[in-house]
Design an enzyme around this catalytic site. Structure first.
Site, short mmCIF file in Angstrom:
data_model
loop_
_atom_site.label_atom_id
_atom_site.label_comp_id
_atom_site.label_asym_id
_atom_site.label_seq_id
_atom_site.Cartn_x
_atom_site.Cartn_y
_atom_site.Cartn_z
N HIS A 1 0.81 -1.23 0.00
CA HIS A 1 0.00 0.00 0.00
C HIS A 1 0.84 1.27 0.00
O HIS A 1 0.33 2.35 -0.26
CB HIS A 1 -0.91 0.05 1.24
CG HIS A 1 -1.73 -1.17 1.44
ND1 HIS A 1 -2.08 -1.64 2.68
CD2 HIS A 1 -2.27 -2.04 0.56
CE1 HIS A 1 -2.80 -2.75 2.55
NE2 HIS A 1 -2.92 -3.02 1.27
N ASP B 1 -0.36 3.71 5.21
CA ASP B 1 -0.91 3.01 6.38
C ASP B 1 -0.26 3.43 7.69
O ASP B 1 -0.78 3.11 8.76
CB ASP B 1 -0.76 1.49 6.21
CG ASP B 1 -1.72 0.93 5.18
OD1 ASP B 1 -2.60 1.67 4.71
OD2 ASP B 1 -1.58 -0.27 4.85
N TRP C 1 -0.45 -17.01 0.87
CA TRP C 1 -1.51 -16.00 0.96
C TRP C 1 -2.42 -16.28 -0.25
O TRP C 1 -2.04 -15.99 -1.38
CB TRP C 1 -0.91 -14.60 0.82
CG TRP C 1 -0.47 -13.89 2.06
CD1 TRP C 1 -0.98 -12.73 2.55
CD2 TRP C 1 0.61 -14.24 2.96
NE1 TRP C 1 -0.30 -12.34 3.68
CE2 TRP C 1 0.67 -13.24 3.97
CE3 TRP C 1 1.52 -15.31 3.03
CZ2 TRP C 1 1.60 -13.28 5.02
CZ3 TRP C 1 2.43 -15.34 4.07
CH2 TRP C 1 2.47 -14.35 5.05
N TYR D 1 -5.22 -15.33 -2.39
CA TYR D 1 -6.08 -14.17 -2.64
C TYR D 1 -6.79 -14.31 -3.98
O TYR D 1 -6.16 -14.22 -5.03
CB TYR D 1 -5.23 -12.90 -2.68
CG TYR D 1 -4.74 -12.40 -1.35
CD1 TYR D 1 -5.22 -12.91 -0.15
CD2 TYR D 1 -3.80 -11.37 -1.28
CE1 TYR D 1 -4.77 -12.42 1.07
CE2 TYR D 1 -3.35 -10.89 -0.07
CZ TYR D 1 -3.83 -11.42 1.11
OH TYR D 1 -3.38 -10.93 2.31
N LYS E 1 -3.15 -18.66 4.21
CA LYS E 1 -3.66 -17.41 4.76
C LYS E 1 -4.86 -16.99 3.92
O LYS E 1 -4.75 -16.81 2.69
CB LYS E 1 -2.56 -16.34 4.70
CG LYS E 1 -2.90 -15.07 5.45
CD LYS E 1 -3.58 -14.04 4.56
CE LYS E 1 -3.75 -12.71 5.26
NZ LYS E 1 -4.45 -11.71 4.44
N LYS F 1 -24.60 -10.65 -4.52
CA LYS F 1 -23.44 -10.96 -5.36
C LYS F 1 -23.20 -12.46 -5.46
O LYS F 1 -22.68 -12.95 -6.47
CB LYS F 1 -22.18 -10.26 -4.82
CG LYS F 1 -22.20 -8.73 -5.01
CD LYS F 1 -21.00 -8.06 -4.36
CE LYS F 1 -19.70 -8.41 -5.05
NZ LYS F 1 -18.54 -7.77 -4.38
N SER G 1 -7.24 -13.52 8.21
CA SER G 1 -6.71 -12.18 8.42
C SER G 1 -7.80 -11.22 8.80
O SER G 1 -8.99 -11.49 8.63
CB SER G 1 -6.06 -11.67 7.15
OG SER G 1 -7.06 -11.29 6.25
N GLY H 1 -7.58 -7.75 7.89
CA GLY H 1 -7.72 -6.61 6.99
C GLY H 1 -7.51 -5.32 7.73
O GLY H 1 -6.71 -5.23 8.65
N GLY I 1 -2.28 -7.35 11.39
CA GLY I 1 -1.26 -6.32 11.24
C GLY I 1 -1.78 -4.97 11.65
O GLY I 1 -1.62 -4.56 12.81
#
Lengths: 306, 306, 306, 306, 306
Positions: free
Chosen positions: E49, E53, E168, E170, E204, E214, E248, E250, E276
């Site tokens: 990012h 952050d 991870w 995703y 993860k 949706k 996670s 987020g 995190g």
């Protein structure tokens, strides 16, 4: 037409290197129905379709289910990706042979440009005690150039390590769709020959489907419409030459059809069938039962011993 | 024009390394018609077109047919992909030399961006006892950069192992079509030179076709329209310089034309012809017969001994 | 402007490794006009344009013509692709140095995205006894990233084997056309610097062409229009710094212009010229004659001895 | 905000391997202004812009000018591409440290998809006695995936050979332009962090430019508009963490601005500046003079000793 | 449905090689909450990012903050990229295990064609004393073919060096968005299975989000709308089979939600959580406090001990 039938083909095993012969014999004679046949259990739907295929039989979501089934029902081999091979196969080592599929993809993006990249190697297969390699080749895809080049390395490694090569020959892509479609006699027949040309020891085909209307888009003589289903199968099996052929069942079908298909394949000189969802989407005792019936049909109709 | 004719070319063999010379001599003098000529049998249609080419003569679907034909009719060599080389050639080892084609593609996707990726290696050829490598180069394709770079590795391996390199020089792609087309004199002549520039020992060309209208799109002097068919052939053969030239027949033609073409090629200083479908789409005895006639014409009209 | 002129450049040879120095000295002092000059004969038109360039002088279609010419007329070196190097150079080994061009392409596809991929290696050059490598770099092409990365390997191999590197610095591609064009002073000057930055020992440039209208599209100060032809040449030569510069003639021009150009280059501190079609499209005795005149002009106007 | 300032950062040198420490210490303490600062001279404009930058001071076209300047004016290091490093650096070996830039590109194609491919290697740098590697990373480019993967190899080689890694962190590409632009505080701050995350020992940044209107397109909190220029610099320097920061001057600016910028950077905990055109576009004595002033400012405002 | 629950899964550790077992045991039993659980701290936001952050808690901009937090609050491991691992981890070596993330990307370009290329290697992780590898796989991206092939090498190196592999998983890309979106139950469930199929030891996942509208775009049975949030989590955990699952958090959420999520995951047979921003965007004492609460919840609800 005086087509050389597959059952007249010279022994495949006689042409193979000692390593390939040793390993392929295990599948053909020591496990499964035997007598030179192949009954394969694929559990690659988790990558190719995602977990959605497991809802029909919740127990099937745990890979244990398929591994135990392959071993206890007496399959010739189980075919899966590296993750299952590493985490589930060890418990069944020596109880059922392993075909390590070295490429795969999800069905999320459309497959008009299909290419299945490798996620494991022949060396992984050697390390894990596998008896064959599985590779998915997308005949006719716009990316087939990359595919064939990738297959080169896999095939060379199979030659190097004496590992039999099973090619899933799948016609795919926009141009195949323009010429009769992925299941057309034209496409499946081309796939059979192509896999053999690329060095397959065993070719996995989907059942060719005759469709008078769509077949008009195929090149001659496929567009002439005078083939029966049994002729089509015989042609596809013959196109694979000395390479052995297994036909697949696709999604779950009724028992009659499964057994009839099995007979057709064996009579045409094919070496066997590969049934996944048709079997493991059933509850345990039913799964065991249908496998018994399939094996019986297979042994009764063997036309070619490789 | 005082063109150096191919028959005046210095000996090719004299420029080759011992390995290349040893192997190429087998094709030129020990097998086939001999006396420095080349009669090649290609059985790569199974990958390039699929099994459709085999329906004209059902027996031809079994690769045994072509291998037996190559050996018994006395071809200089048979050219095929790795699958056939591994599963069928062993039975004919020593009876007819093998040219292993190391790249190939299907005709399913269009060839406006043609590229034929490698599916086998020169090391495969060495391992299998082949006497030459076959490589298809698509002159003028938008992807020719990849092609030439891929050919670099093949050519270097041929140099390393003393393996003669036969380049199938095929003009292809949208820009060739804009400049007279793939069979135009311009395109075939460019292909001949290009193959030689890239290190071919033998160049396989398709017969150039004069077409006054389309040739107007070719660059000068090809667009000036004052070439005869025989001149065109002579030019193409000369453009390959010390590299030997074989011309192909393409799809099945009548006997007269086959024999006339053969004569043209030999008179122009070409080294021979490559006839596949023209021969193996015939029934056995007819196939044997036409080969005998071709061989006779070849030997009668040899103009250059390499 | 107080531009450091090329003739003031420090000795190039003094900065080179023993291998590069030994080889480059052959071209500069032992062959050709000598006295630190370079007269190069390119015979790469067979790949870059096809055989069409040979019709003007049919004898030139046989590569023998150019090799014999290079040797007998006394060129500093002949530059060609691997095919000719392997099949024709051996007869002239030791009679004229060889520059092996390791990349090339046809002119069939348009060159708005030009990239010339390698088809030979520095090791090929070492094996063949070549004295330098030729590499075509397309400055400004959308694919220049691939080009520079490919050149990295060639340059590193040249460093490893002590092989001098000659870069054909050709501005190309759609963006160059938008900024004055491939022959503009801007583009050629950039090419000269770029080749030097990438490690060229010798830079081959096309003659910059001043074009007041198109130069308006070039960045400042090139768009200010106050440069003479001689200044432009001097700038380009200076931009190459310690790298030596040879300018090319392009297509056949009249004798006056060829000799005048030659003088300009030498006076500007260039090391020589590279004339192909201008020479070998002439009949033998005329070719010999113009080369004699060129050599005389070169030696008379040497401004820099490297 | 209680931001950890860069001057509080733990010693960078203490975290480096012996090879990196030895080499980086030369730049920080043995050459240039010393006392842990960095004054770098880039001469990569010849590749990044072409020779047009040299017209302002014709003497600067000869790379000798920059090398002599770096040595005599007392820079910490000179940064250039392989061509200059091989042909010009040897004369100055030991007189000024060398940063070998291993990638680069021209400004001819637009940079909406910017990627700078490698044209030299860390091994080249070792061979040439360089003390650091320079790498240009284009943050945010659509091709950043290739960029980061390429950087992986360079970084690994730096780790292997103990070679300090200087990353030119340049935001680029269409998506950066949509989020405030390449010089926005957002983009430069991201670049600083990114370079540190990728393993930079030194990060080269362009001065962040606050632009209330365009900054609205940046993500929060950069779009909130309440940062001063000095805060922005402090943030960027802090984002690089233990990695040292040098800021660049870009095109030639007036002396006041150059010196002010230099002070800002040093006060923010930066390690120094990289001034090329700002210096070598000046006549020799003026160049020497401004460097003296810069060095004095640097030493007067050192806030962090690494 | 009689789904095999994750808590019934056979021991993962029992299937792992000695190297993997040794290292993974450190995370599961020696550090963090222990008892077979995983509490991971990711500090990869600086690359994914950018520094934005860190503004919520300025102290967090200095990577020291996260490393100290991981060590002092007692995380099972900290996960970061190579730059932080090289410059900050050494001070905490032995105090908290390291998961080296070997790929990553910025969020500047859109992620409809997401691919995260490698910027570090398993060998880097070995050299740095890391106890696991982190890899981001984008399920369903149009570039997944490249992704899976890249993962092959990472996974093979993990097998070679006995390094546990954390994937991870995703879901990403235009086609995922067309089928319910990246956080849909369908997508997350597919990701869990896919990671396991590709050889993950730990997966993860982001929390699946049920969205009746949706979800209609997802394939059956996901589009049938009769799943509770807890069922969805249980399914996702089960789909990962013997691979361990961490979920996670987020972006920063309120404490209640954080703790509730943690409980859900543990009850479903997950092995832990990865928090995190939810933690390090808090001031130090608050961060320590929430970690204590999370650990307590985790240990209270352990359902599966691997």
């Amino acid at each position: 037409m005086e087509l050389t039938t597959a059952s007249e083909q010279k022994s495949l095993l006689a042409t193979l290197s000692p390593g390939k012969r040793t390993r392929l014999r295990r599948l053909l004679f020591e496990f499964g129905p035997g007598n030179g046949t192949l009954l394969l259990l694929p559990i690659d739907q988790g990558i190719e379709h995602g977990p959605r295929d497991f809802f029909a039989n919740p127990a099937s979501k745990d890979p244990e289910y398929q591994f135990r089934l392959a071993a206890e029902a007496g399959y010739s081999a189980i075919a899966c990706q590296i993750g299952l091979a590493e985490k589930y196969y060890p418990d069944y080592a020596g109880q059922v042979p392993l075909i390590l599929k070295v490429n795969g993809k999800t069905d999320v993006p459309p497959d008009d440009q299909a290419l299945s990249t490798t996620n494991a190697s022949v060396e992984d297969a050697v390390r894990l005690g596998a008896d064959a390699i599985g590779y998915t080749m997308y005949l006719g895809s716009p990316r087939q150039g990359e595919d064939l080049h990738q297959l080169k390395t896999v095939r060379e490694d199979c030659d190097r390590y004496g590992m039999p090569l099973v090619i899933w020959a799948y016609p795919r892509g926009e141009y195949i769709e323009q010429k009769g479609g992925r299941d057309s006699f034209y496409a499946v027949d081309y796939g059979a020959r192509m896999a053999m040309e690329m060095g397959a020891d065993v070719v996995k085909l989907n059942m060719p489907k005759l469709n008078p209307e769509k077949d008009l888009d195929s090149p001659a003589p496929y567009n002439e419409g005078d083939f029966s289903q049994e002729e089509a199968i015989r042609h596809c099996v013959a196109s694979a030459g000395r390479s052995l052929v297994v036909l697949s069942g696709g999604s779950k079908a009724d028992d009659e059809k499964v057994l009839e298909q099995t007979r057709f394949v064996m009579e045409a000189g094919g070496s066997g069938v590969i049934y996944g969802r048709n079997v493991w989407q059933r509850e345990w005792s039913q799964a065991i039962e249908i496998v018994e019936q399939i094996k019986e049909i297979m042994l009764t109709h063997v036309a070619r011993i490789p």
